[in-house]
Structures are given as structure tokens and as C-alpha cells.
Write an enzyme that holds these catalytic residues in place. Structure first.
Site, PDB file in Angstrom:
ATOM      1  N   SER A 240       0.834  -1.222   0.087  1.00  0.00           N
ATOM      2  CA  SER A 240      -0.048   0.099  -0.172  1.00  0.00           C
ATOM      3  C   SER A 240       0.829   1.323  -0.061  1.00  0.00           C
ATOM      4  O   SER A 240       1.955   1.250   0.376  1.00  0.00           O
ATOM      5  CB  SER A 240      -0.955  -0.020   1.048  1.00  0.00           C
ATOM      6  OG  SER A 240      -1.793  -1.180   1.299  1.00  0.00           O
TER       7      SER A 240
HETATM    8  N1  SAH Z   1      -1.014  -4.007   3.686  1.00  0.00           N
HETATM    9  C1  SAH Z   1      -0.680  -4.720   2.462  1.00  0.00           C
HETATM   10  C2  SAH Z   1      -1.399  -4.615   1.269  1.00  0.00           C
HETATM   11  C3  SAH Z   1      -1.387  -6.029   0.213  1.00  0.00           C
HETATM   12  S1  SAH Z   1      -2.589  -5.807  -0.903  1.00  0.00           S
HETATM   13  C4  SAH Z   1       0.774  -4.193   2.214  1.00  0.00           C
HETATM   14  O1  SAH Z   1       1.073  -2.847   2.232  1.00  0.00           O
HETATM   15  O2  SAH Z   1       1.971  -5.100   1.726  1.00  0.00           O
HETATM   16  C5  SAH Z   1      -3.978  -6.799  -0.426  1.00  0.00           C
HETATM   17  C6  SAH Z   1      -3.581  -8.021   0.220  1.00  0.00           C
HETATM   18  O3  SAH Z   1      -4.926  -8.682   0.631  1.00  0.00           O
HETATM   19  C7  SAH Z   1      -2.977  -9.138  -0.802  1.00  0.00           C
HETATM   20  O4  SAH Z   1      -1.770  -9.435  -0.371  1.00  0.00           O
HETATM   21  C8  SAH Z   1      -3.949 -10.213  -1.200  1.00  0.00           C
HETATM   22  O5  SAH Z   1      -3.312 -11.358  -1.382  1.00  0.00           O
HETATM   23  C9  SAH Z   1      -4.737  -9.990   0.251  1.00  0.00           C
HETATM   24  N2  SAH Z   1      -6.061 -10.307  -0.155  1.00  0.00           N
HETATM   25  C10 SAH Z   1      -6.974 -10.362  -0.906  1.00  0.00           C
HETATM   26  N3  SAH Z   1      -8.177 -10.957  -0.645  1.00  0.00           N
HETATM   27  C11 SAH Z   1      -7.887 -11.660   0.625  1.00  0.00           C
HETATM   28  C12 SAH Z   1      -8.805 -12.407   1.374  1.00  0.00           C
HETATM   29  N4  SAH Z   1     -10.205 -12.731   1.209  1.00  0.00           N
HETATM   30  N5  SAH Z   1      -8.311 -12.957   2.598  1.00  0.00           N
HETATM   31  C13 SAH Z   1      -7.199 -12.534   2.905  1.00  0.00           C
HETATM   32  N6  SAH Z   1      -6.205 -11.760   2.197  1.00  0.00           N
HETATM   33  C14 SAH Z   1      -6.689 -11.245   1.200  1.00  0.00           C
END
Ligand code: SAH
Length: 224
Positions: A73
Site C-alpha cells: 500500500s
Molecule cells: N497491507 C498490504 C497490502 C497488500 S495488498 C501491504 O501494504 O503490503 C492486499 C492483500 O490482500 C494481498 O496480499 C492479497 O493477497 C490479500 N487478500 C486479498 N483477498 C484476501 C482475502 N479474502 N483474505 C485474505 N487476504 C486477502
């Protein structure tokens, strides 16, 4: 002389302290105001949460790819969501949905008692775990699973943060909010979504519609 580990953590060149200071200044100008949150972003080495090839961009205020079609993010959004979670006072237990790189997890771990982090892509979560160990952040537990279900066994939570956009607010997350608890979640199924703050009041939930945001979608089910 600094050891190699220190050098790696504090960064050189485009990941130097001066580059990081510029990011903090920018976040402040964009409206982040919680000094503790800004201080934690200042000291968290975001360049360790992206591939080496992208490390020189780690202190730009932008989302970056982390593989598997996912992104780390944008620092502003990490700060904004963290401020919203903390706005009513210190938090004991926080549930995070979407560990991703572990960057938001690391920021939270320095501001709340305990973090519970759920991710559906196991290899991303394994890497995030390693980074948190390396940074000696030990108040985090991880679960490979589906964020739509939350993590009921260890709830309820004083704060829940979702870092992927949900088509609608998952019922399980509402159920797992403690009284007075705060849920920060991007909601919507288009390219642009709305950031919502939902608070569990004595007599139901209050909903606050905040910024227009862009997140990757919250998908269904765990994935190896
Ligand atoms: N806060 C993280 C953002 C990652 S992007 C950072 O800054 O690195 C969003 C994340 O949500 C991804 O890793 C994706 O795999 C995860 N995600 C998507 N759908 C999901 C679900 N149903 N359950 C758990 N994680 C999920």
C-alpha cells in the site's frame, strides 16, 4: 563503523534517511497529523518490504508491486488508515486482513499491543513473517486463510483493518468487532472505492464514508 545489518536497515542512497525524511514531510503536508504514526513510518524500513530492484522507489508515496498481482500500500494510505484506527485511543487487539508485504503489519505492531494478520497467499505471508522477525517485531500472529471470515477464535478485536477492497462489508468482521471497536475498510467493486470507518456503538454500528481510494480486490478463499 556500522555493521552490514545496520547499513541495510537504515539504507543508503535512494533509501537513505534524507529520502525518508522527505516522505514524512510530504505525508504531513498531505494531512497526516498523528505524531506517533508519522514517527513509526519514519523508522520503518519500507525498502525491506519490496524487491531489491524496487528498493530505490520505496520512499516514494506510491503503491508498488509485490508479486502475485498484489501491491504494497501507498504510505499515505497506511498512515491514514492507521490514524483512523487509533483516533479514539490506544488499541489492544487489532485484526488485519491482507498481510501482503507485511509493511502495514509492521507499522501497526509498533503502535498497538497485538496484531492478528490474515492473508490468502501463503508465500506472501511467509515472506512478511521473515521481515517482521528480522525487525524483531514479535507481537504479531499470522494466519493463512480467507479474510472474509475474519479470525473468530481470537476475537473480538478493538480494531480491524482491511487492506483490500471488499464488494460489501464482510458480516464476520462486524461480528468480531468489540464494543467501541473500529473497522477501517475500502468498500466497492469498481476501480475506485470508498474508505469506510465503522464503529460498534452500544446500539448498533455507525458508518462514516471517507476518502475515495484504490485498492486491489478482496478475493474469495485461501490460495496456496
Ligand atoms: N497491507 C498490504 C497490502 C497488500 S495488498 C501491504 O501494504 O503490503 C492486499 C492483500 O490482500 C494481498 O496480499 C492479497 O493477497 C490479500 N487478500 C486479498 N483477498 C484476501 C482475502 N479474502 N483474505 C485474505 N487476504 C486477502
Amino acid at each position: 563503523m556500522r555493521g552490514q545489518d545496520d547499513m541495510q536497515r537504515s539504507g543508503i542512497g535512494m533509501t537513505s534517511q534524507r529520502t525518508r525524511e522527505r516522505l514524512i514531510q510530504r505525508l504531513y503536508e498531505e494531512g497526516l497529523s498523528n505524531a506517533r504514526v508519522l514517527e513509526v513510518i519514519r523508522r520503518t524500513p519500507r525498502h525491506l518490504f519490496v524487491d531489491e530492484a524496487l528498493a530505490h522507489r520505496a520512499y516514494e508515496d506510491t503503491a508498488l508491486p509485490i508479486g502475485h498481482n498484489q501491491t504494497i500500500s501507498q504510505p499515505y494510505m497506511v498512515g491514514r488508515m492507521t490514524e483512523l484506527l487509533l483516533a479514539a485511543g490506544p488499541l489492544d487487539k487489532v485484526l488485519e486482513i491482507g498481510t501482503g508485504s507485511g509493511y502495514q503489519t509492521a507499522v501497526l505492531a509498533q503502535l498497538v499491543e497485538r496484531v492478528f494478520s490474515v492473508e490468502r497467499i501463503q508465500v506472501l505471508q511467509d515472506r512478511a513473517k521473515e521481515r517482521l522477525v528480522e525487525l524483531k517485531l514479535r507481537n504479531v500472529v499470522f494466519r493463512w486463510g480467507d479474510g472474509w471470515e475474519g479470525w473468530n477464535a481470537l476475537g473480538p478485536y478493538n480494531g480491524i483493518i482491511v487492506t483490500a477492497a471488499a464488494a460489501q462489508v464482510p458480516q464476520a468482521l462486524l461480528d468480531q468487532l468489540a464494543p467501541g471497536g473500529r473497522l477501517v475498510i475500502p468498500v466497492g467493486s469498481g476501480d475506485v472505492q470508498q474508505l469506510l470507518l465503522i464503529i460498534r456503538e452500544e446500539d448498533g454500528f455507525s458508518r462514516h464514508i471517507l476518502d475515495a481510494v484504490r485498492f486491489v480486490p478482496l478475493l474469495n478463499g485461501p490460495l496456496a
